[in-house]
Design an enzyme around this catalytic site. Structure first.
Site, mmCIF file in Angstrom:
data_model
loop_
_atom_site.group_PDB
_atom_site.id
_atom_site.type_symbol
_atom_site.label_atom_id
_atom_site.label_comp_id
_atom_site.label_asym_id
_atom_site.label_seq_id
_atom_site.Cartn_x
_atom_site.Cartn_y
_atom_site.Cartn_z
ATOM 1 C CE LYS A 18 0.801 1.289 4.509
ATOM 2 N NZ LYS A 18 1.447 2.543 4.960
ATOM 3 N N PRO A 101 9.586 -4.346 0.460
ATOM 4 C CG PRO A 101 10.195 -2.158 -0.057
ATOM 5 C CD PRO A 101 9.408 -3.315 -0.578
ATOM 6 C CB ILE A 102 11.509 -5.369 5.919
ATOM 7 C CG1 ILE A 102 11.065 -6.767 5.463
ATOM 8 C CG2 ILE A 102 11.322 -5.218 7.424
ATOM 9 C CD1 ILE A 102 11.910 -7.882 6.026
ATOM 10 N N GLY A 103 10.245 -2.345 6.510
ATOM 11 C CA GLY A 103 10.525 -1.037 7.101
ATOM 12 C C GLY A 103 10.448 0.108 6.118
ATOM 13 N N GLY A 105 7.328 1.524 5.033
ATOM 14 C CA GLY A 105 6.066 2.258 5.056
ATOM 15 C C GLY A 105 5.083 1.783 4.008
ATOM 16 C CG LEU A 106 6.246 0.421 0.593
ATOM 17 C CD1 LEU A 106 6.933 -0.258 -0.596
ATOM 18 C CD2 LEU A 106 5.548 1.704 0.140
ATOM 19 N N GLY A 108 4.035 -4.090 4.337
ATOM 20 C CA GLY A 108 4.252 -5.482 3.967
ATOM 21 C C GLY A 108 3.889 -6.484 5.046
ATOM 22 N N GLY A 109 4.353 -6.263 6.271
ATOM 23 C CA GLY A 109 4.042 -7.189 7.355
ATOM 24 C C GLY A 109 2.560 -7.244 7.650
ATOM 25 C CB SER A 110 0.003 -4.590 8.007
ATOM 26 O OG SER A 110 0.558 -3.970 9.144
ATOM 27 C CG ASP A 143 -0.793 0.242 8.122
ATOM 28 O OD1 ASP A 143 -1.521 1.203 8.431
ATOM 29 O OD2 ASP A 143 0.412 0.362 7.855
#
Length: 283
Positions: A18, A101-103, A105-106, A108-110, A143
């Site tokens: 996102k 990419p991790i960290g 603000g996109l 990814g983990g959520s 998120d």
């Protein structure tokens, strides 16, 4: 992580990232959580998840993310939360191919956690409603509900109060600086403003001034983010997504976006992606 082999009978799911096209901090709750207003858009930058249901109740992550303990992995936590909430005795094998990419603000983990909740709800035949999944999702991260919601949205609260919003088709050039942003540090920063005026519902209009209330603080604190921002500023008015570190520039045509991507990708980790209107899970 491209050389692993999921089980042949595992189900595959696309996990979109996102962008926050607009992000305003309008206050803070008594428990310390910040009250936000943001416009979320889904983008065609994907993680890949494979899931296989098991009958013995165990949750196994076959592709652990470097530096993340398995019990802290959001995919594992999502599966465990769903199992605990429903009382099911089923389990799952999980494979994750990380492309977001991790960290950055996109989200990814959520996004990964949301797909695990939605997909296991289907594979385990639990029949939870979307509203029930949204309630579970917010327990994993602010998120997560957006990705379960599954369409572009105007969000309030801590991100869980979602209203659909119609956005025009866009293409985005995104740069991921080589730095990890501490969201807690930014939210606690003395220069962060928390008094933006609330809106009833924004209209997406060409040329409208969007902003991110965290952006100026991050640019001041992280030179690598400022460098990426300035690289894109040569071609338009970039913005930062979430609490960073990714910065992006939007375009009305794929050709215009690709031309800028070609210019910045030699010096930066960059992506050229299209917007989405719906989450692939619902298509």
């Amino acid at each position: 992580m491209d050389n692993f082999q999921p089980a042949a009978d595992a189900s595959h799911f696309l996990v979109p990232a996102k962008l926050n096209l607009d992000l305003r901090i309008i206050g803070r709750r008594a428990d310390g959580y910040h009250l936000l207003e943001t416009i979320f858009t889904l983008i065609a930058l994907y993680d890949h998840i494979w899931l296989r249901k098991k009958t013995n109740g165990s949750i196994t992550m076959h592709t652990p993310v470097t530096g993340v303990e398995p019990q802290q992995d959001l995919c594992v936590r999502a599966a465990q939360l769903l199992r605990s909430h429903t009382g099911t005795e089923q389990g799952a094998d999980i494979w994750l191919n990380k492309k977001i990419p991790i960290g950055g603000g996109l989200g990814g983990g959520s996004a990964d956690a949301a797909v695990v909740l939605m997909a296991l709800n289907r594979l385990w035949q639990l029949n939870l409603t979307t509203d029930q999944l949204l309630h579970l999702g917010v327990q994993l991260g602010a998120d997560v509900p957006f990705f379960i919601f599954g369409q572009n949205a105007f969000a309030r609260g801590i991100g869980e109060d979602l209203v659909p919003i119609c956005l025009p088709k866009q293409w985005y050039v995104i740069i991921k600086p080589p730095v990890h942003i501490s969201t807690a540090k930014i939210f606690a920063h003395k220069d962060l403003t928390r008094n933006s005026k609330p809106r009833i519902m924004p209209d997406f209009q060409a040329g409208q001034h969007w902003r991110n209330d965290m952006q100026s603080v991050v640019l001041a604190e992280y030179p690598a983010v400022r460098e990426a921002f300035e690289a894109l500023a040569e071609y338009g008015s970039p913005m930062m997504s979430g609490s960073g570190a990714c910065v992006f520039l939007s375009f009305d045509s794929e050709s215009a976006a690709q031309a800028v991507y070609n210019k910045v990708s030699d010096a930066h980790q960059a992506y050229c992606v299209a917007s989405l209107t719906r989450h692939p899970f619902y298509q």
